[in-house]
Design a protein around this motif. Structure first.
Motif, mmCIF file in Angstrom:
data_model
loop_
_atom_site.group_PDB
_atom_site.id
_atom_site.type_symbol
_atom_site.label_atom_id
_atom_site.label_comp_id
_atom_site.label_asym_id
_atom_site.label_seq_id
_atom_site.Cartn_x
_atom_site.Cartn_y
_atom_site.Cartn_z
ATOM 1 N N THR A 110 0.369 -1.286 0.044
ATOM 2 C CA THR A 110 -0.440 -0.460 -0.276
ATOM 3 C C THR A 110 0.926 1.159 0.157
ATOM 4 N N ASN A 111 1.821 0.973 0.532
ATOM 5 C CA ASN A 111 2.608 2.400 0.784
ATOM 6 C C ASN A 111 3.216 2.668 -0.023
ATOM 7 N N ARG A 112 4.174 1.769 -0.944
ATOM 8 C CA ARG A 112 4.293 1.601 -2.428
ATOM 9 C C ARG A 112 3.403 2.198 -3.487
ATOM 10 N N ILE A 113 2.253 1.872 -3.203
ATOM 11 C CA ILE A 113 1.467 2.317 -4.516
ATOM 12 C C ILE A 113 0.804 4.067 -4.504
ATOM 13 N N VAL A 114 0.689 3.911 -3.037
ATOM 14 C CA VAL A 114 0.530 5.596 -2.287
ATOM 15 C C VAL A 114 1.825 6.188 -2.590
ATOM 16 N N ARG A 115 2.344 6.303 -2.812
ATOM 17 C CA ARG A 115 4.460 6.682 -3.823
ATOM 18 C C ARG A 115 4.392 6.939 -4.877
ATOM 19 N N ALA A 152 -10.510 -1.997 -2.723
ATOM 20 C CA ALA A 152 -11.835 -1.506 -3.013
ATOM 21 C C ALA A 152 -11.562 -0.150 -3.034
ATOM 22 N N ASP A 153 -10.947 0.319 -1.968
ATOM 23 C CA ASP A 153 -10.722 1.195 -1.922
ATOM 24 C C ASP A 153 -9.957 2.413 -2.754
ATOM 25 N N LEU A 154 -8.458 1.408 -2.808
ATOM 26 C CA LEU A 154 -7.397 2.057 -4.162
ATOM 27 C C LEU A 154 -8.317 2.352 -4.958
ATOM 28 N N GLY A 155 -9.402 1.644 -5.603
ATOM 29 C CA GLY A 155 -9.952 1.564 -6.744
ATOM 30 C C GLY A 155 -11.159 2.855 -6.967
ATOM 31 N N ASN A 156 -11.285 3.007 -5.565
ATOM 32 C CA ASN A 156 -12.571 4.396 -6.093
ATOM 33 C C ASN A 156 -11.502 5.204 -5.530
ATOM 34 N N ALA A 157 -10.287 5.417 -5.425
ATOM 35 C CA ALA A 157 -9.781 6.684 -4.940
ATOM 36 C C ALA A 157 -8.728 7.287 -6.432
ATOM 37 N N GLY A 158 -9.238 5.633 -7.319
ATOM 38 C CA GLY A 158 -8.350 6.161 -9.221
ATOM 39 C C GLY A 158 -7.459 5.564 -8.591
ATOM 40 N N ILE A 159 -6.951 4.975 -8.050
ATOM 41 C CA ILE A 159 -4.823 4.890 -7.430
ATOM 42 C C ILE A 159 -4.921 3.963 -8.400
ATOM 43 N N LEU A 160 -5.571 2.462 -8.311
ATOM 44 C CA LEU A 160 -5.568 1.294 -9.129
ATOM 45 C C LEU A 160 -6.321 1.225 -10.604
ATOM 46 N N PRO A 161 -5.648 0.279 -10.986
ATOM 47 C CA PRO A 161 -6.647 0.885 -12.901
ATOM 48 C C PRO A 161 -7.888 0.035 -12.400
ATOM 49 N N GLY A 162 -8.583 0.448 -13.858
ATOM 50 C CA GLY A 162 -9.842 -0.781 -13.445
ATOM 51 C C GLY A 162 -10.790 0.766 -13.525
#
Length: 230
Positions: A110-115, A152-162
């Motif tokens: 998660t930390n790497r994704i947020v970065r 789900a949260d990362l997807g809603n935030a637009g951080i993950l593709p999809g």
């Protein structure tokens, strides 16, 4: 119970107390200070790797570092969060506990994704998912449920593709796992994520149903906390 084992158990209790009374009420700086104080106590227990309590110390240390990393991520200190997560994974591996390691890998991912390192972060999250799926205990299942909430949260935030439909699918996966466990905080969080996705899809009825379910389970959580504190 030896004196050292008792000290480690007290440290874990202090982490749980800081989580409940400070972090969850968003007193983040105070919670961070409490976790750092616990870390200092654990590090003061200078145990050799062959000591019987060494693995347990490392498990609790990994948990303590995870809570700190979570706060650092929330207050925008992404680099510091990553560095702490790296220490956390080292402690988790030394604990020999696969659930502890899976949680640490998910935190680090998660930390790497947020970065902004999405591909690298997803690789760590998928390693965590594999470890959660390797066991059938409550903690394994709970961890897997929260993996799907995080997706789900990362997807809603637009951080993950999809798109939003994939967020709905992830929230559905979380609910299928966490409802039988009666993990009401996770169930409420999954409904919240699904409501946001349904809103993005323009499905007003589904959004309203999820918001109502979220509220219902949040009330269950509150009642449970009142009962345990009585």
């Amino acid at each position: 119970m030896t004196e050292i084992t008792a000290a480690i158990k007290r440290c874990e209790g202090e982490i749980e107390a800081a989580l409940a009374s400070l972090e969850l009420s968003e007193q983040l700086n105070e919670a961070l200070a409490a976790y750092r104080a616990v870390e200092a106590k654990l590090e003061a227990l200078d145990l050799a790797s062959e000591h019987l309590a060494y693995a347990e110390k490392q498990r609790v240390l990994a948990y303590c570092l995870m809570r700190q990393s979570n706060i650092l991520r929330q207050i925008g200190q992404a680099q510091e969060a990553v560095e702490l997560s790296e220490r956390e994974i080292t402690a988790a591996r030394a604990s020999g506990d696969d659930v502890t390691l899976a949680r640490s890998l998910m935190s680090y991912g998660t930390n790497r994704i947020v970065r902004g390192e999405v591909e690298q972060g997803l690789a760590f999250m998928e390693e965590a998912r594999s470890l959660f799926e390797s066991g059938n205990s409550y903690d394994h299942k709970q961890g897997l449920g929260w993996y799907w909430i995080l997706r789900a949260d990362l997807g809603n935030a637009g951080i993950l593709p999809g798109d939003a439909s994939e967020v709905v699918d992830a929230a559905d996966q979380a609910l299928a796992i966490l409802l039988p466990l009666e993990n009401w905080p996770g169930v409420a969080r999954a409904h919240a994520a699904r409501a946001q996705a349904h809103e993005a899809l323009g499905d007003g009825n589904a959004t309203a149903a999820d918001r109502e379910a979220q509220s219902r389970y949040e009330k269950l959580v509150a009642r449970s906390e009142e009962t345990s504190g009585a």
